[in-house]
Design an enzyme around this catalytic site. Structure first.
Site, PDB file in Angstrom:
ATOM      1  N   GLU A  88       0.818  -1.211   0.000  1.00  0.00           N
ATOM      2  CA  GLU A  88       0.000   0.000   0.000  1.00  0.00           C
ATOM      3  C   GLU A  88       0.851   1.259   0.000  1.00  0.00           C
ATOM      4  OE1 GLU A  88      -2.143  -0.692   3.656  1.00  0.00           O
ATOM      5  OE2 GLU A  88      -0.645   0.376   4.843  1.00  0.00           O
ATOM      6  N   HIS A 133       0.240   5.783   1.117  1.00  0.00           N
ATOM      7  CA  HIS A 133      -0.630   6.821   1.676  1.00  0.00           C
ATOM      8  C   HIS A 133       0.201   8.078   1.887  1.00  0.00           C
ATOM      9  CE1 HIS A 133       1.292   4.987   5.089  1.00  0.00           C
ATOM     10  NE2 HIS A 133       0.581   3.889   4.901  1.00  0.00           N
ATOM     11  N   HIS A 154       5.523   6.825   8.188  1.00  0.00           N
ATOM     12  CA  HIS A 154       5.584   5.865   9.298  1.00  0.00           C
ATOM     13  C   HIS A 154       6.972   5.925   9.908  1.00  0.00           C
ATOM     14  CE1 HIS A 154       2.145   3.104   8.477  1.00  0.00           C
ATOM     15  NE2 HIS A 154       2.378   3.364   7.209  1.00  0.00           N
ATOM     16  N   HIS A 183       4.788   0.332   0.160  1.00  0.00           N
ATOM     17  CA  HIS A 183       5.523  -0.455   1.152  1.00  0.00           C
ATOM     18  C   HIS A 183       4.734  -1.685   1.586  1.00  0.00           C
ATOM     19  CE1 HIS A 183       2.951   2.326   3.342  1.00  0.00           C
ATOM     20  NE2 HIS A 183       2.944   1.453   4.339  1.00  0.00           N
ATOM     21  N   CYS A 226       5.001   0.777  15.284  1.00  0.00           N
ATOM     22  CA  CYS A 226       4.751   1.681  14.163  1.00  0.00           C
ATOM     23  C   CYS A 226       4.105   2.938  14.730  1.00  0.00           C
ATOM     24  CB  CYS A 226       3.838   1.009  13.146  1.00  0.00           C
ATOM     25  SG  CYS A 226       3.441   2.074  11.752  1.00  0.00           S
TER      26      CYS A 226
END
Length: 134
Positions: free
Chosen positions: A65, A67, A71, A105, A119
Site C-alpha cells: 500500500e 498513503h 511511518h 511499502h 509503528c
C-alpha cells in the site's frame, strides 16, 4: 491533580490492550495482528501520534500500500523484509525503518519466524490505498 501518565507492561510481546485484526476483511494481507498501545486511550488526548504494535506470523505479510502520511517503524522481534518502492530490504530486531509519504511499502515475515514491530503514525492521517502486486 491526576497526571494521566501510565505504564503498559509487556509480557511476551503483548500488552494489556485489545489484540485486534490488522484490518477488516480482505485478501491483500495474511496473518497480521495489531495492538494500539498509545494515542487512542483514555487520558491520551495530548498525544498527536499513535503507537501501534504489529506482529506478522511466519509466512504472513501486510498489505502492499501507500498513503500520504509517513511511518516510523522499529523492529522489536524476529527477522523479515520490507518493500520500499521497488526495493526490498532485510530487517531484524532493533532495525529502524522510515516509510516516506506516498512510498509503496509492505512488511513480510519471510524468514521463518514472527516479525514484530512498533509503528508510530500521526493520529489524524489519510487512509491507505492498496496496490496490486506486479
Amino acid at each position: 491533580m491526576k497526571s494521566g501518565s501510565k505504564v503498559l507492561a509487556a509480557h511476551d510481546y503483548r500488552w494489556p490492550v485489545a489484540l485486534r485484526p490488522y484490518k477488516d476483511g480482505g485478501e491483500l494481507y495474511r496473518d497480521v495482528t495489531r495492538q494500539t498501545l498509545l494515542g487512542e486511550g483514555e487520558g491520551e488526548e495530548a498525544l498527536t501520534f499513535v503507537t501501534r504494535y504489529f506482529e506478522i506470523a511466519p509466512g504472513g505479510f501486510s498489505t502492499l500500500e501507500h498513503h500520504a502520511h509517513p511511518h516510523s517503524v522499529v523492529i522489536l522481534r524476529g527477522r523479515g523484509s520490507v518493500q520500499l518502492g521497488d526495493r526490498r530490504f532485510a530487517v531484524a530486531a532493533r532495525d529502524c525503518v522510515y516509510v516516506a509519504p506516498h512510498e509503496v511499502h509492505q512488511f513480510q515475515a519471510d524468514r521463518g519466524e514472527p516479525l514484530g514491530f512498533l509503528c508510530v503514525v500521526d493520529r489524524d492521517r489519510d487512509r491507505p490505498v492498496a496496490v496490486s502486486p506486479p
